[in-house]
Write a protein that holds these residues in place. Structure first.
Motif, short mmCIF file in Angstrom:
data_model
loop_
_atom_site.label_atom_id
_atom_site.label_comp_id
_atom_site.label_asym_id
_atom_site.label_seq_id
_atom_site.Cartn_x
_atom_site.Cartn_y
_atom_site.Cartn_z
N GLU B 230 28.49 30.03 -32.93
CA GLU B 230 28.39 29.80 -31.49
C GLU B 230 26.93 29.70 -31.06
OE1 GLU B 230 30.85 32.65 -29.71
OE2 GLU B 230 31.42 31.31 -28.07
N ARG B 231 26.14 30.68 -31.52
CA ARG B 231 24.73 30.71 -31.15
C ARG B 231 23.97 29.56 -31.78
NH1 ARG B 231 23.12 35.78 -28.77
NH2 ARG B 231 21.08 34.78 -28.80
N ALA B 232 24.35 29.22 -33.01
CA ALA B 232 23.67 28.12 -33.69
C ALA B 232 23.85 26.82 -32.92
CB ALA B 232 24.21 27.98 -35.10
N ILE B 233 25.07 26.61 -32.43
CA ILE B 233 25.33 25.38 -31.69
C ILE B 233 24.65 25.40 -30.33
CG2 ILE B 233 27.18 24.16 -30.47
CD1 ILE B 233 28.81 24.43 -33.02
N ALA B 234 24.64 26.58 -29.72
CA ALA B 234 23.93 26.72 -28.44
C ALA B 234 22.46 26.38 -28.62
CB ALA B 234 24.10 28.13 -27.89
N ARG B 235 21.88 26.86 -29.71
CA ARG B 235 20.48 26.61 -30.03
C ARG B 235 20.22 25.10 -30.23
NH1 ARG B 235 16.21 29.48 -32.57
NH2 ARG B 235 16.88 31.27 -31.37
N LEU B 236 21.18 24.50 -30.94
CA LEU B 236 21.10 23.06 -31.21
C LEU B 236 21.06 22.28 -29.89
CD1 LEU B 236 21.32 21.37 -33.88
CD2 LEU B 236 23.69 21.03 -33.31
N LEU B 237 21.94 22.68 -28.96
CA LEU B 237 22.03 21.97 -27.68
C LEU B 237 20.80 22.23 -26.83
CD1 LEU B 237 25.77 22.47 -26.75
CD2 LEU B 237 24.60 20.33 -27.24
N GLU B 238 20.29 23.46 -26.88
CA GLU B 238 19.10 23.78 -26.11
C GLU B 238 17.93 22.90 -26.52
OE1 GLU B 238 18.09 27.92 -26.54
OE2 GLU B 238 19.94 28.46 -25.48
N LYS B 239 17.78 22.74 -27.83
CA LYS B 239 16.69 21.90 -28.33
C LYS B 239 16.81 20.50 -27.77
CE LYS B 239 15.50 24.17 -32.61
NZ LYS B 239 15.84 24.24 -34.02
N ASN B 240 18.03 20.03 -27.74
CA ASN B 240 18.28 18.69 -27.21
C ASN B 240 17.88 18.61 -25.74
OD1 ASN B 240 19.46 16.00 -27.34
ND2 ASN B 240 20.99 16.84 -25.96
N ASP B 241 18.26 19.65 -24.97
CA ASP B 241 17.92 19.68 -23.55
C ASP B 241 16.41 19.68 -23.36
OD1 ASP B 241 20.44 19.59 -22.69
OD2 ASP B 241 20.67 21.74 -22.30
N ASN B 242 15.72 20.53 -24.18
CA ASN B 242 14.26 20.59 -24.06
C ASN B 242 13.63 19.25 -24.33
OD1 ASN B 242 14.27 23.24 -23.38
ND2 ASN B 242 14.03 23.98 -25.51
N LYS B 243 14.17 18.59 -25.35
CA LYS B 243 13.62 17.30 -25.72
C LYS B 243 13.73 16.34 -24.53
CE LYS B 243 15.48 15.15 -29.26
NZ LYS B 243 16.11 15.17 -30.59
N ILE B 244 14.90 16.35 -23.88
CA ILE B 244 15.10 15.47 -22.74
C ILE B 244 14.16 15.85 -21.60
CG2 ILE B 244 16.75 14.78 -20.94
CD1 ILE B 244 18.94 15.07 -23.09
N ASN B 245 14.09 17.18 -21.35
CA ASN B 245 13.23 17.63 -20.26
C ASN B 245 11.77 17.25 -20.48
OD1 ASN B 245 15.20 18.69 -18.69
ND2 ASN B 245 15.09 20.73 -19.59
N ASN B 246 11.34 17.38 -21.74
CA ASN B 246 9.95 17.06 -22.02
C ASN B 246 9.63 15.59 -21.83
OD1 ASN B 246 9.30 19.66 -22.57
ND2 ASN B 246 9.73 19.49 -24.77
N GLN B 247 10.69 14.78 -21.97
CA GLN B 247 10.44 13.35 -21.80
C GLN B 247 10.34 12.95 -20.33
OE1 GLN B 247 13.68 11.91 -24.06
NE2 GLN B 247 12.58 11.98 -25.99
N LEU B 248 10.82 13.86 -19.44
CA LEU B 248 10.77 13.53 -18.02
C LEU B 248 9.33 13.50 -17.53
CD1 LEU B 248 13.67 15.76 -16.63
CD2 LEU B 248 13.66 13.28 -16.95
N PRO B 249 8.99 12.56 -16.68
CA PRO B 249 7.62 12.50 -16.16
C PRO B 249 7.31 13.71 -15.29
CG PRO B 249 9.07 10.93 -15.02
CD PRO B 249 9.86 11.50 -16.15
N GLY B 250 6.12 14.17 -15.33
CA GLY B 250 5.70 15.29 -14.49
C GLY B 250 5.91 16.63 -15.16
N LYS B 251 6.66 16.64 -16.29
CA LYS B 251 6.92 17.91 -16.95
C LYS B 251 5.73 18.34 -17.81
CE LYS B 251 10.88 20.03 -16.35
NZ LYS B 251 11.12 21.47 -16.39
N ASN B 252 4.91 17.39 -18.19
CA ASN B 252 3.89 17.70 -19.19
C ASN B 252 2.64 18.33 -18.60
OD1 ASN B 252 5.46 16.81 -21.23
ND2 ASN B 252 4.67 14.71 -21.17
N ASN B 253 2.42 18.17 -17.31
CA ASN B 253 1.18 18.74 -16.79
C ASN B 253 1.34 20.06 -16.09
OD1 ASN B 253 2.65 17.46 -14.86
ND2 ASN B 253 1.05 16.04 -14.22
#
Lengths: 260, 253
Positions: B230-253
């Protein structure tokens, strides 16, 4: 395919509605024969009743049956059965049982009145035959409309509208065309327009066979030239068959590509 | 056993499967996981030929699913929602499906198997009831029996334990493990990760119509350094979310 046909045939025959449909024809045929007292008149009256009722009931039954059997179809689709066998089997099952109700309902009273020893037996056979063909045509059209509409209410509405157009509106349109283009020779156009509506086509086939076409005036003479001959009869039969084959082929085409 | 190649499917504008390629080996239990709407059921329905893919091929044994139907004799399918002709009784339904499968399966064997399963799932008293009067759980049991009774080589279960009571659930899982021992291939979708941990040899994790992870449950746990699936899959999904969030403009600064 025959197994599917068998199951949906019995399924439809077991439902109350087919019994009601059968009883309707039984009672009304007896009544028509009783009141007209004459076999020939009885056939004309029965023709008028059945040319309206058969398309209507076949359309309604077709749409209802298609939507009600979705569960059955979904169950069958995961079994080792060919897709078109499922759909064509259902189509044939329903059409056969409706035709059977109509044929049985009308033939019993006529036998009671001695149709087999009268001279009208061929005219009556033609009526029975076209009635059965009309069942197949309108069940096919109803199935085609239903498969194109996921929404039941919409499918039902379109199907009823189609019946209304063919049974009522189309005749009005023909009349309007004839009146507005009175000055032009319309005979060929009339023959063509009749071929485009299975109900009209059946009506004219039966009327011409009944030899009362003289009542229909000048146009009937043209019709008689066309439909009265053997060639014309074959052509109109082919046209009726076309009205079965094309909608069913189209239905099959869409059924093969549908997602469930 | 099942070879899925570059399957794409969209419903209108909704792109459900975006080029899924995967092979399902014989004799394994494969769990298809993923959030709601990730395309699990669509993928399964493509295998069965219920949904026709826009492009790509599915090969089962030697048959291409496209334009073929006889391959379904080797499949036992348990749909997510049990849909039956409502005016039949349970017995009539069993008999009808047996009749339809005649020539493809050993009917005497199927009858014996059905008798056994009826007593395993304890539905003897419902056999002569109409399907419309059955409760959701009982319908699911009928559904389970239908999918198991012909002893096919490939089982496809779409959320099999939903609606089953705990006892039936346990018996169902026991049955699946028995089938696995017999060398049957099993594909199932589920949201209950303990089931996956118990039974699955392999996980296919679908996300937004693509395969996001494929491998054994233990590998996934190891890779994500978590103790439970359960936790492993949650971790997997979190990474995916972070990746998407990091690609959003304005998140990097």
């Amino acid at each position: 395919m025959f197994k599917i046909l068998k199951y949906s045939f019995y399924d439809v025959l077991r439902s109350r509605w087919t019994v009601l449909y059968f009883l309707f024809f039984l009672v009304s045929t007896f009544a028509l024969l009783y009141f007209s007292g004459n076999m020939s008149k009885g056939i004309v009256s029965l023709m008028n009743v059945s040319l309206t009722i058969i398309p209507l009931i076949s359309t309604i039954f077709g749409v209802m049956h298609y939507y009600n059997s979705r569960e059955f179809v979904e169950l069958l689709l995961s079994q080792p059965i060919k897709r078109s066998d499922i759909f064509i089997g259902q189509y044939l099952g329903l059409s056969f049982s409706l035709s059977l109700s109509f044929v049985a309902g009308t033939i019993i009273p006529f036998i009671a009145y001695g149709i087999f020893v009268s001279s009208e037996v061929w005219n009556f056979s033609l009526l029975i035959f076209t009635g059965a063909i009309l069942s197949f045509i309108f069940v096919g059209l109803a199935f085609l409309i239903s498969i194109l509409n996921e929404n039941k209410i919409k499918g039902f509405g379109i199907a009823i509208l189609m019946w209304l157009c063919m049974a009522v509106v189309y005749d009005g349109l023909i009349l309007m065309v004839f009146i507005s283009f009175n000055d032009y020779p319309l005979e060929k156009a009339a023959v063509l327009m009749v071929n485009l509506n299975p109900i009209d086509l059946s009506r004219i086939m039966i009327l011409l066979k009944l030899d009362i076409s003289a009542l229909m005036g000048y146009t009937a003479a043209v019709f008689n030239q066309y439909f009265g001959t053997t060639n014309g009869m074959i052509m109109s039969l082919l046209s009726l068959l076309g009205w079965i084959v094309f909608p069913v082929l189209l239905f099959n085409f869409f059924a093969k590509r549908k997602d469930f | 056993m099942v070879e899925i190649k570059e399957i794409e499917k969209s419903f209108g504008r909704l792109n459900v499967l975006k080029g899924v390629s995967v092979s399902i080996p014989s004799g394994k239990v494969v769990a298809v996981l993923g959030p709601n709407g990730s395309g699990k059921t669509t993928l399964i329905k493509c295998i069965l030929g219920l949904v026709i893919p826009d492009s790509g091929n599915i090969i089962i044994g030697n048959d291409n699913v496209k334009n073929s139907w006889s391959y379904r004799k080797n499949i036992g399918y348990l749909p997510q929602i049990a849909r039956f002709p409502e005016n039949l009784t349970v017995n009539e339904l069993f008999r009808m499906i047996q009749d339809l499968r005649k020539g493809y399966a050993n009917i005497a064997e199927a009858e014996r198997c059905k008798e056994e399963l009826v007593s395993v799932f304890n539905i003897q008293s419902f056999l002569n009831k109409h399907l419309r009067s059955l409760s959701g759980g009982t319908r699911q049991k009928v559904n389970v029996i239908l999918s198991l009774m012909f002893d096919p080589d490939l089982f496809i279960f779409d959320e099999p334990t939903v609606g089953l009571d705990p006892i039936s659930c346990v018996r169902f899982k026991e049955n699946i493990l028995k089938q696995k021992e017999k060398g049957k291939t099993i594909v199932l979708t589920t949201h209950i990760l303990s089931e996956v941990d118990e039974m699955a040899d392999e996980i296919i994790f679908l996300l937004e119509g693509k395969i996001y992870y494929k491998g054994s449950p233990d590998e996934l746990k190891l890779q994500q350094q978590e103790a439970t699936l359960e936790r492993a899959i949650a971790r997997l999904l979190e990474k995916n979310d972070n990746k998407i969030n990091n690609q959003l403009p304005g998140k990097n600064n």
